[in-house]
Structure formats: structure tokens, C-alpha cells
Design a protein around this motif. Structure first.
Motif, mmCIF file in Angstrom:
data_model
loop_
_atom_site.group_PDB
_atom_site.id
_atom_site.type_symbol
_atom_site.label_atom_id
_atom_site.label_comp_id
_atom_site.label_asym_id
_atom_site.label_seq_id
_atom_site.Cartn_x
_atom_site.Cartn_y
_atom_site.Cartn_z
ATOM 1 N N ALA A 1 -4.486 -3.276 11.523
ATOM 2 C CA ALA A 1 -3.145 -3.460 10.959
ATOM 3 C C ALA A 1 -2.076 -2.696 11.730
ATOM 4 O O ALA A 1 -0.961 -3.195 11.898
ATOM 5 N N ASN B 1 -2.770 -0.382 2.330
ATOM 6 C CA ASN B 1 -3.154 -1.332 1.284
ATOM 7 C C ASN B 1 -4.521 -1.961 1.513
ATOM 8 O O ASN B 1 -5.225 -2.267 0.562
ATOM 9 N N VAL B 2 -4.893 -2.187 2.771
ATOM 10 C CA VAL B 2 -6.172 -2.848 3.060
ATOM 11 C C VAL B 2 -7.332 -1.882 3.261
ATOM 12 O O VAL B 2 -8.473 -2.319 3.385
ATOM 13 N N ARG C 1 2.112 0.452 5.921
ATOM 14 C CA ARG C 1 1.916 0.133 4.502
ATOM 15 C C ARG C 1 0.770 -0.868 4.330
ATOM 16 O O ARG C 1 -0.053 -0.737 3.419
ATOM 17 N N GLU C 2 0.721 -1.845 5.210
ATOM 18 C CA GLU C 2 -0.361 -2.826 5.179
ATOM 19 C C GLU C 2 -1.709 -2.139 5.411
ATOM 20 O O GLU C 2 -2.689 -2.419 4.718
ATOM 21 N N PRO D 1 6.140 -1.117 8.092
ATOM 22 C CA PRO D 1 5.483 -2.227 7.383
ATOM 23 C C PRO D 1 3.993 -2.346 7.722
ATOM 24 O O PRO D 1 3.162 -2.583 6.828
ATOM 25 N N ALA D 2 3.640 -2.154 8.975
ATOM 26 C CA ALA D 2 2.237 -2.219 9.385
ATOM 27 C C ALA D 2 1.441 -1.062 8.784
ATOM 28 O O ALA D 2 0.282 -1.233 8.390
#
Length: 65
Positions: free
Chosen positions: A19, A53-54, A49-50, A46-47
Motif C-alpha cells: 500500500a 486499514n489493511v 491510511r490504507e 492516503p496510502a
């Protein structure tokens, strides 16, 4: 944004590296996360945060500062 990682929780899945490769890497010997940039630039957030999250082990924590 400030990033912290819990190496003890990390299971070495590598989702964070996929990510946000500019911010995360993995140790060669065991695949545990390596934090390359604790306070990423705005365009990377944004990356990041991704990646958090993953993460299957919830080893990545983010704080907005």
C-alpha cells in the motif's frame, strides 16, 4: 500525521509495503515491518491510511498531529 508500528504484533503479511512502499518495508530475516518514514509527507498520507486499514494484525497506529 505520526506513524507508530508494533513489531510484536506484526505478522509479516506485507500489506503495508504494497500500500505504501515509500513509508514501509520489511526485514529480510523475518518479514517484520520496518518504518521508513514516521511522519510522511502530505501526498503519502492516503496510502499510509490504507496500509493501516489493511494490516491484518493491526500493528500500525496513526495519530494526527
Amino acid at each position: 500525521m505520526k506513524i507508530t508500528v508494533d513489531e510484536d504484533k506484526c505478522c509479516g503479511a506485507g500489506s503495508c509495503v504494497l500500500a505504501a512502499p515509500e513509508v514501509f518495508d520489511q526485514r529480510d530475516e523475518d518479514g517484520v515491518v520496518l518504518l521508513l518514514e514516521a511522519e510522511p509527507a502530505e501526498h503519502l498520507r492516503p496510502a499510509v491510511r490504507e496500509a493501516a486499514n489493511v494490516c491484518p494484525a493491526a500493528a500500525i497506529s496513526l495519530s494526527e498531529a
